[in-house]
Write a protein that holds these residues in place. Structure first.
Motif, short mmCIF file in Angstrom:
data_model
loop_
_atom_site.label_atom_id
_atom_site.label_comp_id
_atom_site.label_asym_id
_atom_site.label_seq_id
_atom_site.Cartn_x
_atom_site.Cartn_y
_atom_site.Cartn_z
N GLY A 194 -11.87 -7.25 4.74
CA GLY A 194 -12.88 -6.35 4.24
C GLY A 194 -12.43 -4.93 3.92
N PHE A 195 -11.11 -4.71 3.87
CA PHE A 195 -10.60 -3.35 3.73
C PHE A 195 -9.96 -3.09 2.37
CE2 PHE A 195 -11.13 -3.94 8.18
CZ PHE A 195 -11.51 -2.69 8.64
N LEU A 196 -10.13 -1.85 1.93
CA LEU A 196 -9.39 -1.34 0.78
C LEU A 196 -8.08 -0.73 1.27
CD1 LEU A 196 -12.25 0.42 -1.22
CD2 LEU A 196 -11.34 -1.88 -1.54
N ILE A 197 -7.18 -0.46 0.34
CA ILE A 197 -5.84 0.03 0.67
C ILE A 197 -5.71 1.48 0.20
CG2 ILE A 197 -3.37 -0.34 0.36
CD1 ILE A 197 -4.86 -2.59 1.88
N GLY A 198 -5.42 2.39 1.12
CA GLY A 198 -5.27 3.81 0.81
C GLY A 198 -3.88 4.11 0.28
N ILE A 199 -3.82 4.62 -0.94
CA ILE A 199 -2.55 4.90 -1.61
C ILE A 199 -2.35 6.42 -1.68
CG2 ILE A 199 -1.18 4.58 -3.70
CD1 ILE A 199 -1.93 1.99 -2.18
N GLY A 200 -1.23 6.89 -1.13
CA GLY A 200 -0.96 8.31 -1.09
C GLY A 200 0.42 8.67 -1.60
N GLY A 201 0.91 9.80 -1.12
CA GLY A 201 2.15 10.36 -1.64
C GLY A 201 3.40 9.54 -1.37
N GLY A 202 3.31 8.56 -0.49
CA GLY A 202 4.47 7.73 -0.22
C GLY A 202 5.01 7.03 -1.44
#
Length: 258
Positions: A166-174
């Motif tokens: 049930g989760f979305l994936i957090g995309i950041g500076g990595g």
């Protein structure tokens, strides 16, 4: 074009005062920022920021780095009142961190927050660092859940395990780091419908800015990097990931209510 920062610690002292920064965010099409709390004693400052800056919302929770018996008692006492705030849209930042050690208390505190999120139908903001094997069974045990796995740096297979729960994936500076080949490969293949953008500012600086405080203004560069990796337009990346954040956190309803 719209950009939403799904994870920015705007309440941290690095961002005082906020006025000029918020104006710059709006000029760069950043319409909303989600401020994840780390412990209950900081909630009043976050609430004040969200009332002052239209488009800011927050998440009430206890970060695993600050788990102790006293902070757990404060969380339990304050959470119900916090969730009455129309600007509070999630529970967290909560989770597990293997690099700091995972005690029975860490697991107990997380499970209580998972239970609250499930029973109150609230999304979670999850901290999951070197703890996936411990975390995934807990998420499965407390279904149904929704939320976002913040600062995700794993494989495509691991991302899909969270998505199935049930989760979305957090995309950041990595993803801006050339050496992050596994993460860059994952974002090149994962459907945009499962992603939200984040900065984790003032943490997680972009490549070339190591050692400096990060800023929500870096969101545009993260969006550009993701567009480059996927060979897609910056407008499509921004709008689809922002729509995902709006849907997850119920921001359209919140905008009308706040």
């Amino acid at each position: 074009m719209e950009l939403i920062d799904s994870h920015c610690h705007l309440d941290f002292p690095e961002f005082t005062p906020v006025d000029q920064l918020w104006q710059q965010c709006r000029q760069q099409h950043i319409t909303n920022i989600i401020i994840p709390a780390t412990e209950a004693k900081h909630w009043p400052r976050i609430q004040t920021l969200c009332k002052q800056y239209k488009g800011c919302y927050w998440s009430a929770g206890l970060h695993p780095w600050w788990v102790e018996h006293q902070s757990y008692l404060e969380l339990q006492t304050a959470l119900e009142q916090a969730l009455e705030d129309p600007h509070c849209v999630a529970i967290g930042e909560c989770g597990l961190d293997g690099s700091k050690g995972i005690s029975d208390l860490h697991t107990q505190v997380l499970c209580w927050q998972l239970e609250q999120a499930r029973d109150r139908h609230m999304p979670l903001i999850l901290h999951a660092h070197k703890a996936h094997q411990a975390l995934l069974p807990l998420l499965k045990a407390y279904q149904p859940l929704t939320g976002v796995v913040h600062g995700f740096h794993g494989s495509l297979e691991l991302a899909h395990r969270y998505i199935r729960l049930g989760f979305l994936i957090g995309i950041g500076g990595g993803i801006t780091y050339p050496r992050a080949q596994k993460t860059r490969s994952m974002v090149s293949q994962l459907s945009l419908d499962h992603m939200v953008l984040e900065t984790d500012a003032p943490s997680m600086p972009l490549y070339g800015h190591q050692g400096k405080a990060n800023s929500p203004l870096a969101l545009a560069d993260i969006n550009q990097c993701l567009a480059d990796i996927r060979s897609e337009s910056v407008e499509d990346i921004a709008n689809i990931t922002s729509a995902n954040s709006r849907r997850l956190f119920g921001l359209d309803l919140c905008d009308n209510r706040a």
